[in-house]
Structure formats: C-alpha cells, structure tokens
Motif scaffolding. Structure first.
Motif, PDB file in Angstrom:
ATOM      1  N   GLN A   3      22.907  -3.131  79.872  1.00 47.04           N
ATOM      2  CA  GLN A   3      21.818  -3.268  78.929  1.00 47.04           C
ATOM      3  C   GLN A   3      21.487  -4.738  78.724  1.00 47.04           C
ATOM      4  OE1 GLN A   3      23.301  -0.933  75.511  1.00 47.04           O
ATOM      5  NE2 GLN A   3      21.569   0.399  75.874  1.00 47.04           N
ATOM      6  N   SER A   4      20.216  -4.996  78.399  1.00 47.28           N
ATOM      7  CA  SER A   4      19.768  -6.359  78.179  1.00 47.28           C
ATOM      8  C   SER A   4      20.489  -6.981  76.989  1.00 47.28           C
ATOM      9  CB  SER A   4      18.259  -6.375  77.926  1.00 47.28           C
ATOM     10  OG  SER A   4      17.822  -7.672  77.587  1.00 47.28           O
ATOM     11  N   GLU A   5      20.798  -8.276  77.116  1.00 47.45           N
ATOM     12  CA  GLU A   5      21.373  -9.028  76.005  1.00 47.45           C
ATOM     13  C   GLU A   5      20.300  -9.806  75.256  1.00 47.45           C
ATOM     14  OE1 GLU A   5      24.427 -11.312  77.929  1.00 47.45           O
ATOM     15  OE2 GLU A   5      25.927  -9.732  77.649  1.00 47.45           O
ATOM     16  N   THR A   6      19.029  -9.604  75.645  1.00 45.45           N
ATOM     17  CA  THR A   6      17.906 -10.191  74.931  1.00 45.45           C
ATOM     18  C   THR A   6      17.306  -9.149  74.003  1.00 45.45           C
ATOM     19  OG1 THR A   6      17.360 -11.725  76.725  1.00 45.45           O
ATOM     20  CG2 THR A   6      15.619 -11.240  75.140  1.00 45.45           C
ATOM     21  N   PHE A   7      17.132  -9.519  72.757  1.00 45.41           N
ATOM     22  CA  PHE A   7      16.535  -8.637  71.760  1.00 45.41           C
ATOM     23  C   PHE A   7      15.285  -9.289  71.192  1.00 45.41           C
ATOM     24  CE2 PHE A   7      20.534  -6.592  72.034  1.00 45.41           C
ATOM     25  CZ  PHE A   7      20.447  -5.347  71.425  1.00 45.41           C
ATOM     26  N   THR A   8      14.253  -8.491  71.006  1.00 41.20           N
ATOM     27  CA  THR A   8      13.062  -8.928  70.288  1.00 41.20           C
ATOM     28  C   THR A   8      13.069  -8.298  68.905  1.00 41.20           C
ATOM     29  OG1 THR A   8      11.720  -9.254  72.281  1.00 41.20           O
ATOM     30  CG2 THR A   8      10.541  -8.870  70.209  1.00 41.20           C
ATOM     31  N   LEU A   9      12.903  -9.126  67.888  1.00 47.28           N
ATOM     32  CA  LEU A   9      12.772  -8.649  66.518  1.00 47.28           C
ATOM     33  C   LEU A   9      11.306  -8.666  66.137  1.00 47.28           C
ATOM     34  CD1 LEU A   9      15.634 -10.737  64.834  1.00 47.28           C
ATOM     35  CD2 LEU A   9      15.818  -8.644  66.215  1.00 47.28           C
ATOM     36  N   LEU A  10      10.784  -7.527  65.712  1.00 49.19           N
ATOM     37  CA  LEU A  10       9.399  -7.446  65.249  1.00 49.19           C
ATOM     38  C   LEU A  10       9.383  -7.734  63.757  1.00 49.19           C
ATOM     39  CD1 LEU A  10       8.176  -4.234  67.122  1.00 49.19           C
ATOM     40  CD2 LEU A  10       8.270  -6.610  67.937  1.00 49.19           C
ATOM     41  N   LEU A  11       8.819  -8.878  63.386  1.00 47.06           N
ATOM     42  CA  LEU A  11       8.802  -9.322  62.001  1.00 47.06           C
ATOM     43  C   LEU A  11       7.393  -9.233  61.434  1.00 47.06           C
ATOM     44  CD1 LEU A  11      11.190 -12.388  62.367  1.00 47.06           C
ATOM     45  CD2 LEU A  11      11.754  -9.992  61.933  1.00 47.06           C
ATOM     46  N   GLY A  12       7.262  -9.411  60.127  1.00 44.80           N
ATOM     47  CA  GLY A  12       6.022  -9.081  59.445  1.00 44.80           C
ATOM     48  C   GLY A  12       4.936 -10.127  59.462  1.00 44.80           C
ATOM     49  N   GLY A  13       5.160 -11.280  60.099  1.00 42.75           N
ATOM     50  CA  GLY A  13       4.133 -12.307  60.163  1.00 42.75           C
ATOM     51  C   GLY A  13       3.090 -12.011  61.222  1.00 42.75           C
ATOM     52  N   ASP A  18      -0.301 -12.217  73.807  1.00 41.75           N
ATOM     53  CA  ASP A  18      -0.910 -12.723  75.038  1.00 41.75           C
ATOM     54  C   ASP A  18       0.133 -12.655  76.151  1.00 41.75           C
ATOM     55  OD1 ASP A  18       0.841 -14.777  74.472  1.00 41.75           O
ATOM     56  OD2 ASP A  18      -0.690 -16.287  74.111  1.00 41.75           O
ATOM     57  N   ASP A  19      -0.206 -13.175  77.312  1.00 40.00           N
ATOM     58  CA  ASP A  19       0.710 -13.080  78.452  1.00 40.00           C
ATOM     59  C   ASP A  19       2.013 -13.826  78.191  1.00 40.00           C
ATOM     60  OD1 ASP A  19      -1.055 -11.515  79.848  1.00 40.00           O
ATOM     61  OD2 ASP A  19      -1.856 -13.153  81.067  1.00 40.00           O
ATOM     62  N   ARG A  20       1.952 -14.960  77.484  1.00 35.35           N
ATOM     63  CA  ARG A  20       3.171 -15.714  77.213  1.00 35.35           C
ATOM     64  C   ARG A  20       4.108 -14.909  76.311  1.00 35.35           C
ATOM     65  NH1 ARG A  20       4.527 -21.256  77.665  1.00 35.35           N
ATOM     66  NH2 ARG A  20       6.332 -21.789  76.355  1.00 35.35           N
ATOM     67  N   VAL A  21       3.551 -14.271  75.280  1.00 32.83           N
ATOM     68  CA  VAL A  21       4.366 -13.437  74.397  1.00 32.83           C
ATOM     69  C   VAL A  21       4.938 -12.254  75.165  1.00 32.83           C
ATOM     70  CG1 VAL A  21       4.296 -11.932  72.369  1.00 32.83           C
ATOM     71  CG2 VAL A  21       3.154 -14.156  72.315  1.00 32.83           C
ATOM     72  N   ARG A  22       4.130 -11.644  76.004  1.00 33.99           N
ATOM     73  CA  ARG A  22       4.621 -10.499  76.788  1.00 33.99           C
ATOM     74  C   ARG A  22       5.777 -10.907  77.688  1.00 33.99           C
ATOM     75  NH1 ARG A  22      -1.066  -9.466  76.956  1.00 33.99           N
ATOM     76  NH2 ARG A  22      -1.586  -7.574  75.761  1.00 33.99           N
ATOM     77  N   ARG A  23       5.718 -12.105  78.262  1.00 40.09           N
ATOM     78  CA  ARG A  23       6.820 -12.561  79.116  1.00 40.09           C
ATOM     79  C   ARG A  23       8.097 -12.774  78.293  1.00 40.09           C
ATOM     80  NH1 ARG A  23       2.618 -15.539  81.668  1.00 40.09           N
ATOM     81  NH2 ARG A  23       3.119 -17.388  80.429  1.00 40.09           N
ATOM     82  N   LEU A  24       7.953 -13.264  77.061  1.00 35.07           N
ATOM     83  CA  LEU A  24       9.119 -13.433  76.203  1.00 35.07           C
ATOM     84  C   LEU A  24       9.789 -12.101  75.891  1.00 35.07           C
ATOM     85  CD1 LEU A  24       7.854 -16.057  73.576  1.00 35.07           C
ATOM     86  CD2 LEU A  24       9.636 -16.418  75.290  1.00 35.07           C
ATOM     87  N   VAL A  25       8.967 -11.077  75.678  1.00 39.01           N
ATOM     88  CA  VAL A  25       9.458  -9.769  75.241  1.00 39.01           C
ATOM     89  C   VAL A  25       9.902  -8.896  76.412  1.00 39.01           C
ATOM     90  CG1 VAL A  25       8.751  -7.633  74.061  1.00 39.01           C
ATOM     91  CG2 VAL A  25       8.060  -9.862  73.150  1.00 39.01           C
ATOM     92  N   ASP A  26       9.348  -9.145  77.587  1.00 36.52           N
ATOM     93  CA  ASP A  26       9.559  -8.269  78.737  1.00 36.52           C
ATOM     94  C   ASP A  26      11.047  -8.045  79.031  1.00 36.52           C
ATOM     95  OD1 ASP A  26       8.665  -6.738  80.989  1.00 36.52           O
ATOM     96  OD2 ASP A  26       9.271  -8.411  82.268  1.00 36.52           O
ATOM     97  N   ARG A  92      24.647  -5.269  68.199  1.00 39.16           N
ATOM     98  CA  ARG A  92      24.360  -4.486  69.405  1.00 39.16           C
ATOM     99  C   ARG A  92      24.516  -5.301  70.692  1.00 39.16           C
ATOM    100  NH1 ARG A  92      20.635   0.328  68.242  1.00 39.16           N
ATOM    101  NH2 ARG A  92      20.933   0.659  65.998  1.00 39.16           N
ATOM    102  N   GLY A  93      24.991  -6.546  70.568  1.00 37.72           N
ATOM    103  CA  GLY A  93      25.310  -7.329  71.755  1.00 37.72           C
ATOM    104  C   GLY A  93      24.325  -8.404  72.130  1.00 37.72           C
ATOM    105  N   ALA A  94      23.459  -8.817  71.224  1.00 35.29           N
ATOM    106  CA  ALA A  94      22.462  -9.832  71.541  1.00 35.29           C
ATOM    107  C   ALA A  94      23.106 -11.172  71.868  1.00 35.29           C
ATOM    108  CB  ALA A  94      21.488  -9.998  70.379  1.00 35.29           C
TER     109      ALA A  94
END
Length: 220
Positions: A3-13, A18-26, A92-94
């Motif tokens: 499993q991935s050790e990268t986690f994205t947290l969806l926060l309220g701000g 865009d493509d740069r954000v998608r690459r960070l989250v991918d 969870r291992g981030a």
C-alpha cells in the motif's frame, strides 16, 4: 501489492484542482477531514475514512457519501480536524502527507495551524506538502531542501524562528549564509530562477516554511 505510504488529507480550505495538484495526489491513500470531503469529487478520489466533528459538513454532503467509513469526534476537543486526519494517516502508515485545502479559506487560524503542524511533523521525519492549488508550501528545516518550482514562480520564506545560515540557490535573489531574525521581511517575494533544476535551500538552524505560487509569475 504494498500500500502507498503517501496520504492525501482533504481539508476544509480552498482548493483549485489542476494538473499539479493531481500529480501530488495521484496514487495516494486519502483521508477526508470534516468539510474537506467537498474536494473528493473534484479530485476523483474516494477517501478510506472520514474524520472530524462534522460541524462544517452539511446534510447534503453527508448524503452524497453514505458509504464512507466515519470516525466522529466531539466538537469540544483538543485538536483540529486536520490534526486528527494527520494522526489517522500516521497510524495507517503514512510517510508522506499531502495536505490539500490547507492554506486558504475562511479560517486564517486553521491555515496557520496547518503550516505549524506540517513543520512539527516534518521535524518528526514526515515528508509534508501543503496545497491550495494556487499556493503550495513545504517546511524548511536545518539541512538541505530542494523544491521544484516553475521558472519565475513567486516564492517566500517565512521563519517561525530566527533563521541562521540561510542559503537560496537557483533564484532571482540568491542568499548565502544569511542571518534572518524572526519577523524580518527580507525573505518575502523572491522568484525561482530560470536555470534547470529545483530551487535549493540550505539552513544551519531555525525552522520555517517556503510558500510558492506555481502559476504566479508577476514579479516582486
């Protein structure tokens, strides 16, 4: 499969996807914090858990995601929803945490707390990134730090303490061993250089954060 050790947290701000954000989250695993779930559809992700006190989540948003596992916390608590989400990711291992929707929004205190939290977790060894899409931020700690930015992108270094021995390379305004007392504005509004490679930072002591605007080439 590991499993991935990268986690994205969806926060309220605010979050401009865009493509740069998608690459960070991918490829990352995703945790939503309270009203940050609103970003899930724009990113095309399904969080594995939804945490928070749900004081900023309306009934319509709850109805759109009835099948996401939830962890509810009381409103009277000693942590922000973002901090709770970060702790959940670590459990969870981030190893790397992308805080999406972390910088801009109605609550300046939450945005500032997200930056302070990111620096604290970076000191503990976690790779931290904060983004609103319009802006991106990375902790700055003693040692060497490299940040990939588009040539000419506007960036600032904000010290959360005195910064000793600050060096900046591949920038329009380089520094070498600069002493920046806490609150000195000289490190605000620099630009990534036109040379190949990332902007390179060095720091002997102190702590701070680098905030840059990947789509802003307006100058200083």
């Amino acid at each position: 499969m590991r499993q991935s050790e990268t986690f994205t947290l969806l926060l309220g701000g605010a979050l401009v996807v865009d493509d740069r954000v998608r690459r960070l989250v991918d490829g990352s695993r995703v945790i939503a914090a309270d009203g940050g779930m609103v970003h899930a559809e724009a990113l095309g992700v399904v969080p594995e858990v939804w945490v928070g006190d749900f004081d900023s989540t309306d009934a319509a948003l709850l109805k759109r995601f009835p099948d996401i596992a939830r962890k509810d916390f009381p409103p009277a608590k000693n942590a922000t929803d973002g901090a709770i989400a970060a702790e959940e990711a670590i459990e969870r291992g981030a190893k790397r945490i992308v805080m999406a929707g972390a910088l801009q929004g109605e609550r300046t205190d939450h945005g500032m707390m997200n930056m302070l939290l990111a620096v604290r977790l970076a000191e503990a060894g976690y790779d931290m990134v904060l983004t609103s899409g319009a802006e991106e931020a990375r902790p700055l700690l003693p040692g060497a730090t490299e940040i990939g930015m588009p040539a000419g992108a506007l960036f600032s270094v904000l010290g959360f303490s005195d910064l000793s021995g600050l060096s900046i390379e591949n920038a329009v305004y380089p520094l070498d061993g600069f002493e920046a007392p806490f609150g000195l504005p000289r490190t605000v509004s620099n630009k990534a250089g036109d040379g190949d490679g990332p902007v390179r930072f060095g720091l002997k002591s102190g702590r701070g954060i680098v905030i840059f605007r990947p789509h802003d080439f307006s100058g200083v």
